[in-house]
Design an enzyme around this catalytic site. Sequence first.
Site, short mmCIF file in Angstrom:
data_model
loop_
_atom_site.label_atom_id
_atom_site.label_comp_id
_atom_site.label_asym_id
_atom_site.label_seq_id
_atom_site.Cartn_x
_atom_site.Cartn_y
_atom_site.Cartn_z
N VAL A 166 -27.93 -42.80 -59.44
CA VAL A 166 -27.50 -41.79 -60.41
C VAL A 166 -26.36 -41.04 -59.72
O VAL A 166 -26.58 -40.32 -58.74
CB VAL A 166 -28.65 -40.85 -60.81
CG1 VAL A 166 -28.14 -39.73 -61.71
CG2 VAL A 166 -29.75 -41.63 -61.53
N PRO A 167 -25.13 -41.22 -60.22
CA PRO A 167 -23.91 -40.91 -59.44
C PRO A 167 -23.49 -39.44 -59.33
O PRO A 167 -22.49 -39.03 -59.89
CB PRO A 167 -22.85 -41.72 -60.19
CG PRO A 167 -23.33 -41.71 -61.61
CD PRO A 167 -24.82 -41.80 -61.52
N CYS A 168 -24.21 -38.66 -58.53
CA CYS A 168 -23.79 -37.28 -58.30
C CYS A 168 -22.50 -37.22 -57.47
O CYS A 168 -21.80 -36.20 -57.48
CB CYS A 168 -24.90 -36.47 -57.64
SG CYS A 168 -25.57 -37.19 -56.15
N HIS A 169 -22.17 -38.32 -56.79
CA HIS A 169 -20.93 -38.34 -56.00
C HIS A 169 -19.69 -38.26 -56.88
O HIS A 169 -18.61 -37.94 -56.40
CB HIS A 169 -20.86 -39.60 -55.11
CG HIS A 169 -20.86 -40.88 -55.87
ND1 HIS A 169 -22.03 -41.50 -56.29
CD2 HIS A 169 -19.84 -41.66 -56.31
CE1 HIS A 169 -21.71 -42.61 -56.94
NE2 HIS A 169 -20.40 -42.73 -56.96
N ARG A 170 -19.84 -38.49 -58.17
CA ARG A 170 -18.70 -38.45 -59.09
C ARG A 170 -18.38 -37.04 -59.57
O ARG A 170 -17.46 -36.83 -60.35
CB ARG A 170 -18.96 -39.38 -60.28
CG ARG A 170 -19.07 -40.84 -59.86
CD ARG A 170 -19.41 -41.76 -61.01
NE ARG A 170 -19.67 -43.10 -60.49
CZ ARG A 170 -20.39 -44.01 -61.11
NH1 ARG A 170 -20.90 -43.76 -62.31
NH2 ARG A 170 -20.60 -45.19 -60.56
#
Length: 197
Positions: A166-170
Amino acid sequence: MTANIFDELHADEETLSRLHARLEQAAEDDQILDVAYRTIDTPVGALLLAATTVGVVRVAYDIEDHDAVLTRLADAVSPRVLRSPRRLESVARQIDEYFAKRRTTFDVPIDLRLAKGFRRSVVEHLRDIGYGHRESYATVAAAIGHPRAVRAVGTACAHNPVPVVVPCHRVVRSDGSAGQYVGGVLAKSALLELEAG
């Protein structure tokens, strides 16, 4: 003499490996394995993967201290935690494909029981941020109906239980800079660069 000791140690390792495999299978068969886990090596370091029968419940970077993460899972989910790579084969393969640039989305069930309330709203929105795209913390706050909760969005991203998948890095700062990240700034930059190329 030394060869005999080595042979005995090797035989003991094989025996332990066989016993662990039997324990894994018995726990799965008897439905008493609540949290399965394994670790995988990636370009951003070792990742701990953990799954319940519902889905992937935790992805943790090595800087989070995998033993501490497992202890928290035992407290928050169930004490029946066992290294069981089989349950995590699909997510491990998909993460490998992601880092090899052969995958842009993850198709695995996710168990979000560790994200509650506002944080869960943020984590659920993160799934909508596409590969190679970025949103600011302010944009995420507005998207979930709390435009003034920019810092709380940052905190929610920092507590995302399943980073990478789940891409929190984005989620980045309004000025485009990366900002903080649970896996460290270098890991976040590496993920963003991977998706930009």
